[in-house]
Design a protein around this motif. Structure first.
Motif, PDB file in Angstrom:
ATOM      1  N   CYS A 371       0.823  -1.208   0.000  1.00  0.00           N
ATOM      2  CA  CYS A 371       0.000   0.000   0.000  1.00  0.00           C
ATOM      3  C   CYS A 371       0.860   1.262   0.000  1.00  0.00           C
ATOM      4  N   GLY A 372       2.061   1.155  -0.572  1.00  0.00           N
ATOM      5  CA  GLY A 372       2.922   2.323  -0.665  1.00  0.00           C
ATOM      6  C   GLY A 372       3.451   2.777   0.678  1.00  0.00           C
ATOM      7  N   GLY A 373       3.323   1.962   1.732  1.00  0.00           N
ATOM      8  CA  GLY A 373       3.815   2.360   3.029  1.00  0.00           C
ATOM      9  C   GLY A 373       2.973   3.409   3.715  1.00  0.00           C
ATOM     10  N   ALA A 374       1.789   3.727   3.177  1.00  0.00           N
ATOM     11  CA  ALA A 374       0.953   4.771   3.755  1.00  0.00           C
ATOM     12  C   ALA A 374       0.201   4.223   4.956  1.00  0.00           C
ATOM     13  N   PRO A 375      -0.149   5.057   5.912  1.00  0.00           N
ATOM     14  CA  PRO A 375      -0.894   4.598   7.085  1.00  0.00           C
ATOM     15  C   PRO A 375      -2.318   4.253   6.694  1.00  0.00           C
ATOM     16  N   PRO A 376      -2.999   3.458   7.508  1.00  0.00           N
ATOM     17  CA  PRO A 376      -4.395   3.129   7.194  1.00  0.00           C
ATOM     18  C   PRO A 376      -5.282   4.345   7.278  1.00  0.00           C
ATOM     19  N   ALA A 377      -6.403   4.269   6.573  1.00  0.00           N
ATOM     20  CA  ALA A 377      -7.331   5.396   6.540  1.00  0.00           C
ATOM     21  C   ALA A 377      -7.963   5.587   7.909  1.00  0.00           C
ATOM     22  N   PRO A 378      -8.285   6.834   8.282  1.00  0.00           N
ATOM     23  CA  PRO A 378      -8.949   7.069   9.571  1.00  0.00           C
ATOM     24  C   PRO A 378     -10.378   6.566   9.536  1.00  0.00           C
ATOM     25  N   PRO A 379     -11.019   6.434  10.684  1.00  0.00           N
ATOM     26  CA  PRO A 379     -12.416   5.979  10.709  1.00  0.00           C
ATOM     27  C   PRO A 379     -13.302   6.865   9.852  1.00  0.00           C
ATOM     28  N   ALA A 380     -14.161   6.245   9.065  1.00  0.00           N
ATOM     29  CA  ALA A 380     -14.955   6.992   8.091  1.00  0.00           C
ATOM     30  C   ALA A 380     -15.949   7.937   8.746  1.00  0.00           C
ATOM     31  N   LEU A 381     -16.413   7.604   9.946  1.00  0.00           N
ATOM     32  CA  LEU A 381     -17.400   8.441  10.623  1.00  0.00           C
ATOM     33  C   LEU A 381     -16.770   9.516  11.498  1.00  0.00           C
ATOM     34  N   LEU A 382     -15.459   9.589  11.563  1.00  0.00           N
ATOM     35  CA  LEU A 382     -14.803  10.605  12.371  1.00  0.00           C
ATOM     36  C   LEU A 382     -14.894  11.958  11.681  1.00  0.00           C
ATOM     37  N   LEU A 383     -15.237  12.989  12.454  1.00  0.00           N
ATOM     38  CA  LEU A 383     -15.390  14.312  11.857  1.00  0.00           C
ATOM     39  C   LEU A 383     -14.088  14.824  11.271  1.00  0.00           C
ATOM     40  N   ASP A 384     -12.947  14.454  11.876  1.00  0.00           N
ATOM     41  CA  ASP A 384     -11.663  14.856  11.332  1.00  0.00           C
ATOM     42  C   ASP A 384     -11.478  14.343   9.914  1.00  0.00           C
ATOM     43  N   HIS A 385     -12.042  13.186   9.617  1.00  0.00           N
ATOM     44  CA  HIS A 385     -11.901  12.597   8.291  1.00  0.00           C
ATOM     45  C   HIS A 385     -12.892  13.189   7.293  1.00  0.00           C
ATOM     46  N   GLN A 386     -14.082  13.568   7.750  1.00  0.00           N
ATOM     47  CA  GLN A 386     -15.127  13.999   6.836  1.00  0.00           C
ATOM     48  C   GLN A 386     -15.099  15.492   6.539  1.00  0.00           C
ATOM     49  N   GLN A 387     -14.622  16.306   7.487  1.00  0.00           N
ATOM     50  CA  GLN A 387     -14.791  17.741   7.331  1.00  0.00           C
ATOM     51  C   GLN A 387     -13.957  18.325   6.204  1.00  0.00           C
ATOM     52  N   ARG A 388     -12.943  17.622   5.742  1.00  0.00           N
ATOM     53  CA  ARG A 388     -12.121  18.182   4.671  1.00  0.00           C
ATOM     54  C   ARG A 388     -12.883  18.278   3.354  1.00  0.00           C
ATOM     55  N   TRP A 389     -14.017  17.591   3.225  1.00  0.00           N
ATOM     56  CA  TRP A 389     -14.795  17.672   1.999  1.00  0.00           C
ATOM     57  C   TRP A 389     -15.855  18.764   2.035  1.00  0.00           C
ATOM     58  N   PHE A 390     -16.139  19.344   3.178  1.00  0.00           N
ATOM     59  CA  PHE A 390     -17.140  20.411   3.210  1.00  0.00           C
ATOM     60  C   PHE A 390     -16.617  21.699   3.838  1.00  0.00           C
ATOM     61  N   THR A 391     -15.352  21.722   4.295  1.00  0.00           N
ATOM     62  CA  THR A 391     -14.774  22.963   4.807  1.00  0.00           C
ATOM     63  C   THR A 391     -13.893  23.655   3.794  1.00  0.00           C
ATOM     64  N   GLY A 392     -13.239  22.903   2.901  1.00  0.00           N
ATOM     65  CA  GLY A 392     -12.338  23.483   1.919  1.00  0.00           C
ATOM     66  C   GLY A 392     -10.882  23.371   2.287  1.00  0.00           C
ATOM     67  N   TRP A 393     -10.583  23.053   3.543  1.00  0.00           N
ATOM     68  CA  TRP A 393      -9.212  22.917   4.009  1.00  0.00           C
ATOM     69  C   TRP A 393      -8.965  21.486   4.459  1.00  0.00           C
ATOM     70  N   GLY A 394      -7.764  20.974   4.152  1.00  0.00           N
ATOM     71  CA  GLY A 394      -7.371  19.666   4.639  1.00  0.00           C
ATOM     72  C   GLY A 394      -7.643  18.522   3.701  1.00  0.00           C
ATOM     73  N   ASP A 395      -8.188  18.765   2.499  1.00  0.00           N
ATOM     74  CA  ASP A 395      -8.444  17.655   1.581  1.00  0.00           C
ATOM     75  C   ASP A 395      -7.153  17.133   0.958  1.00  0.00           C
ATOM     76  N   ASP A 396      -6.117  17.961   0.895  1.00  0.00           N
ATOM     77  CA  ASP A 396      -4.824  17.535   0.394  1.00  0.00           C
ATOM     78  C   ASP A 396      -3.900  17.364   1.594  1.00  0.00           C
ATOM     79  N   LEU A 397      -3.840  16.145   2.137  1.00  0.00           N
ATOM     80  CA  LEU A 397      -3.085  15.906   3.363  1.00  0.00           C
ATOM     81  C   LEU A 397      -1.577  15.945   3.153  1.00  0.00           C
ATOM     82  N   SER A 398      -1.122  15.806   1.911  1.00  0.00           N
ATOM     83  CA  SER A 398       0.312  15.810   1.653  1.00  0.00           C
ATOM     84  C   SER A 398       0.879  17.210   1.505  1.00  0.00           C
TER      85      SER A 398
END
Length: 514
Positions: A371-398
């Protein structure tokens, strides 16, 4: 049952006069009769079960009769207006679709034609990103005839500073588009009504009584609320340092007021077919000492233990996410664990957890190279994981080129708007000609030359969302005539490609305020 005659005006209420008072006493509605079981209604009202079943069957039959008559009338009269049809045709929707231009083709293309009428659009960004300049441009553009505007006046409601008429006059004099239109259609400051509301009480009075009267009397095409967060921060965050119970009730009251404000703005937009645009502030999103790029470190790094890997694999935290989790999230696989991933599943408390010399440590969640050495995805229901799609910030984690922000008023307000436009700014540095040491071989100290700005569509029903980060966002600049898309030279594009995220590019533009 107070809504029975409103839902079914021709229902024979007299036949069930003995049942209506008991149903009204317990607050049952027509929807309850159609969805609840007759036995449950009987337990609450103490009415005979047979009579309740007869009433429910009569309500359902009457509803079917109303729908059949409505459908027959719509199909028999093909020339009826669109309001009597069950579905809108493409032609009827296109006839009612109007937008307000930003007076720049590139920005309009990103917005799907401009700011739409009949919807609530939010423009969010930090101070100096260009929110006020965007709003002032719309106040003038709405007065232009189609396709640029609606040919209607505008209403500006400010919760902070008053309307800058000096800046509007500057735009009118400097923008060449205003000079090219017919003098009768040219925008004017007389067609912009403005008022200031310093608190929530006056804001509610204006939106409930004064604004509808002015909108209907003068056929207003644009309502601007600048900004939506100021009064709510002043009214509901003053007791945030109090007891937990007081803070919870305070936030609950704020959520109810935000829902009420959203209903007011949507009703005005739909009833009068006008565009409602609100500006919103942002707050910093803190994620500890780690940067977004640190979440992409490999699990097989020899300098980190497995617990440290799991700690750094977390996503960006925010104040909004404090309520969505109790314990720190552990590493979660991207797929459902199989028998080979049993070590990732929670163990039973009854299992023997005593260490043994024969026990081997479990393998890492993902071997090196998988998997390219990447960490596993965060929980799908966690707000930290979801808010990047409706706030505008944080969608590009790299990317660590800009600080993470969160639009004010939280998730409750995000559900009240139709579209969100995020504005970003980033400093552009250059080299100073003056050096601290004349004998130094360097060309001088780096200094701030300008600010670069981008417009990004976070979500909208009429336009596709921009990509991650600011890669697909439209870069714009603030000029004397308003806002316009930035034009890059070949040297600037080369410098942007060599720099990290475009920090090395230099854009020389004229800027005025925010």
């Amino acid at each position: 049952m107070t809504d029975l005659l409103r839902v079914l005006p021709h229902f024979p209420v007299g036949q069930y006069a003995s049942l209506i008072p008991a149903l009204e006493k317990h607050g049952l509605t027509t929807n309850d009769l159609l969805t609840l079981d007759a036995a449950d209604i009987g337990k609450r009202t103490r009415l005979p079960l047979l009579d309740i079943k007869r009433l429910c069957s009569a309500v359902l039959a009457s509803l079917h009769t109303e729908l059949d008559a409505y459908s027959d009338a719509a199909s028999s009269n093909a020339a009826a207006p669109s309001s009597s049809a069950l579905r809108h045709t493409h032609a009827s929707l296109a006839a009612h679709w109007h937008t307000i231009s930003t007076l720049d083709p590139a920005l309009d293309r990103a917005l799907g034609g401009g700011i739409p009428a009949g919807h609530v659009t939010e423009i969010t960004g930090e101070s100096g990103a260009g929110k006020t300049q965007f709003l002032l441009t719309l106040l003038l553009a709405v007065q232009l005839p189609p396709p640029y505007g609606l040919g209607r006046p505008a209403l500006y409601i400010s919760t902070e500073a008053p309307l800058s008429t000096r800046r509007l006059s500057q735009m009118l004099a400097a923008n060449p588009l205003f000079k090219s239109v017919d003098p009768a259609d040219r925008p004017s400051l007389d067609n912009i009504m403005s008022t200031t509301t310093p608190d929530l009480e006056s804001q509610d009075h204006i939106l409930s009584f004064q604004a509808p009267v002015q909108i209907g009397r003068r056929n207003v095409g644009l309502l601007v609320l600048d900004s939506v967060a100021a009064n709510y921060r002043a009214e509901f965050e003053r007791t945030a340092a109090g007891p937990h119970q007081q803070h919870s009730s305070n936030m609950g009251a704020r959520s109810a007021e935000l829902v009420r404000l959203g209903m007011q703005l949507r009703d005005l937009a739909r009833k009068h077919n006008l565009a409602v645009v609100v500006s919103n502030q942002v707050a910093d999103r803190f994620g500890g000492s780690k940067t977004p790029a640190s979440s992409f470190r490999r699990f097989d790094s020899p300098s980190l233990t497995q617990n440290q890997h799991q700690h750094q694999a977390g996503t960006q935290e925010s104040p909004l996410a404090a309520r969505s989790k109790g314990k720190p999230p552990t590493a979660t696989p991207t797929a459902e664990p199989s028998s080979s991933m049993a070590h990732l599943l929670p163990r039973s408390s009854a299992a023997d957890q005593r260490p043994s010399s024969s026990m081997k440590p479990p393998p890492p969640p993902f071997p090196a190279g998988e998997c390219g050495g990447a960490p596993p995805a965060p929980p799908a229901l966690l707000l930290d994981h979801q808010q990047r799609w409706f706030t505008g910030w944080g969608d590009d984690l790299s990317s660590a080129d800009y600080a993470l922000k969160t639009p004010s008023l939280g998730l409750v307000w995000s559900t009240q708007i139709s579209a969100r436009i995020a504005l970003f700014k980033r400093p552009a540095y250059g080299m100073s000609r003056h050096s601290l040491d004349e004998d130094e071989e360097g060309h001088g100290m780096p200094t701030l030359r300008n600010w670069r700005r981008w417009m990004k569509v976070v979500f909208a029903p009429h336009a596709p969302a921009s990509g991650d980060g600011v890669g697909d966002a439209v870069e714009f600049e603030v000029t004397m005539g308003g806002i316009r898309a930035a034009v890059k030279t070949a040297m600037e594009e080369e410098g942007e490609g060599q720099g990290e995220g475009g920090n090395g590019g230099q854009v020389g533009v004229k800027e005025t305020g925010e």
